[in-house]
Design an enzyme around this catalytic site. Structure first.
Site, PDB file in Angstrom:
ATOM      1  N   ASP A 194       0.842  -1.199   0.000  1.00 54.98           N
ATOM      2  CA  ASP A 194       0.000   0.000   0.000  1.00 54.98           C
ATOM      3  C   ASP A 194       0.878   1.251   0.000  1.00 54.98           C
ATOM      4  O   ASP A 194       2.042   1.218   0.426  1.00 54.98           O
ATOM      5  CB  ASP A 194      -0.889   0.032   1.251  1.00 54.98           C
ATOM      6  N   LYS A 195       0.298   2.356  -0.421  1.00 62.08           N
ATOM      7  CA  LYS A 195       1.032   3.621  -0.466  1.00 62.08           C
ATOM      8  C   LYS A 195       1.619   3.988   0.897  1.00 62.08           C
ATOM      9  O   LYS A 195       2.756   4.444   0.992  1.00 62.08           O
ATOM     10  CB  LYS A 195       0.098   4.738  -0.940  1.00 62.08           C
TER      11      LYS A 195
END
Length: 231
Positions: A56-57
């Site tokens: 995920d970011k």
């Protein structure tokens, strides 16, 4: 700021794959005119790379990119058949319902970008974890996801009342933290008859850089040797 300082640092490289420490707040894919970490690494190495898993970011840490489609396929099979061990570090400021154990449930789309755990066995997510005290009511979670579902660890810790500090989707929206405190810390697998094992510490985040966190992690030692709950 050069590419490595902005997107990643190089951890290891051989003829089959590259492993980087992805920085937090960096997209996996290119988005809104900003390079994703895959493109940034391709430009740095001046070659095509193949993704086999993602982060995920908000999540920093170890990311494997294959150097050929054949290697990518073989690594993908290892991921799908749960032959790759993954270990994550997380910090929460909420007391968990239980301090260690197994979190198991079906992953289901919820409102907006959220997911939730259900009693169903559809899209089953299995997460093992231990937690350890830090200072000021915070806890360090060492997490071993057996499966690899979207937002799995974030949802699992939320389900035991310990949403990750700085998680803008699952935690309180108080903006008091400088990052989302989830980091892909360790990975181990066997590829073509060779055992590989990598680990890397977080490079950013006030809580991750504090002495109390580093001392607790050091006292835990080799996370692979913890008495992980049976699945």
């Amino acid at each position: 700021m050069n590419t490595e300082q902005k997107y990643f640092s190089l951890v290891a490289e051989n003829e089959f794959f590259v492993i980087i420490n992805k920085l937090n707040n960096v997209n996996f894919h290119s988005e809104d005119g900003e390079y994703g970490v895959v493109v940034a690494l391709e430009k740095r190495l001046k070659r095509k790379l193949y993704s086999v898993h993602r982060l995920d970011k908000m999540t920093s840490g170890l990311l494997i990119l294959a150097k050929s489609s054949i290697v990518a396929n073989d690594l993908s099979i290892l991921f799908k058949t749960q032959q790759i061990e993954k270990y994550y570090l997380a910090i929460s400021d909420k007391k968990p319902k239980k301090k260690q154990g197994l979190i198991k449930g079906g992953m289901e789309k919820s409102r907006r970008s959220m997911w939730k755990l259900t009693p169903s066995k559809e899209n089953l997510a299995i997460t093992q974890f231990f937690s350890f005290p830090l200072s000021e009511g915070k806890r360090l979670f060492v997490v071993k996801p057996k499966t690899g579902k979207t937002h799995q660890i974030r949802v699992a810790l939320k389900s035991i009342s310990s949403a990750i500090c700085g998680d803008h989707i699952y935690a309180d929206k108080d903006n008091q933290y400088d990052r989302g405190y989830l980091h892909a810390y360790g990975i181990a697998f066997n590829l073509y008859g060779h055992d590989y094992r990598f680990s890397c510490l977080p490079e950013t985040g006030t809580l991750f850089l504090q002495t109390v966190f580093l001392a607790q992690l050091d006292s835990i030692g080799d996370v692979r040797q913890l008495s992980w709950p049976k699945v």
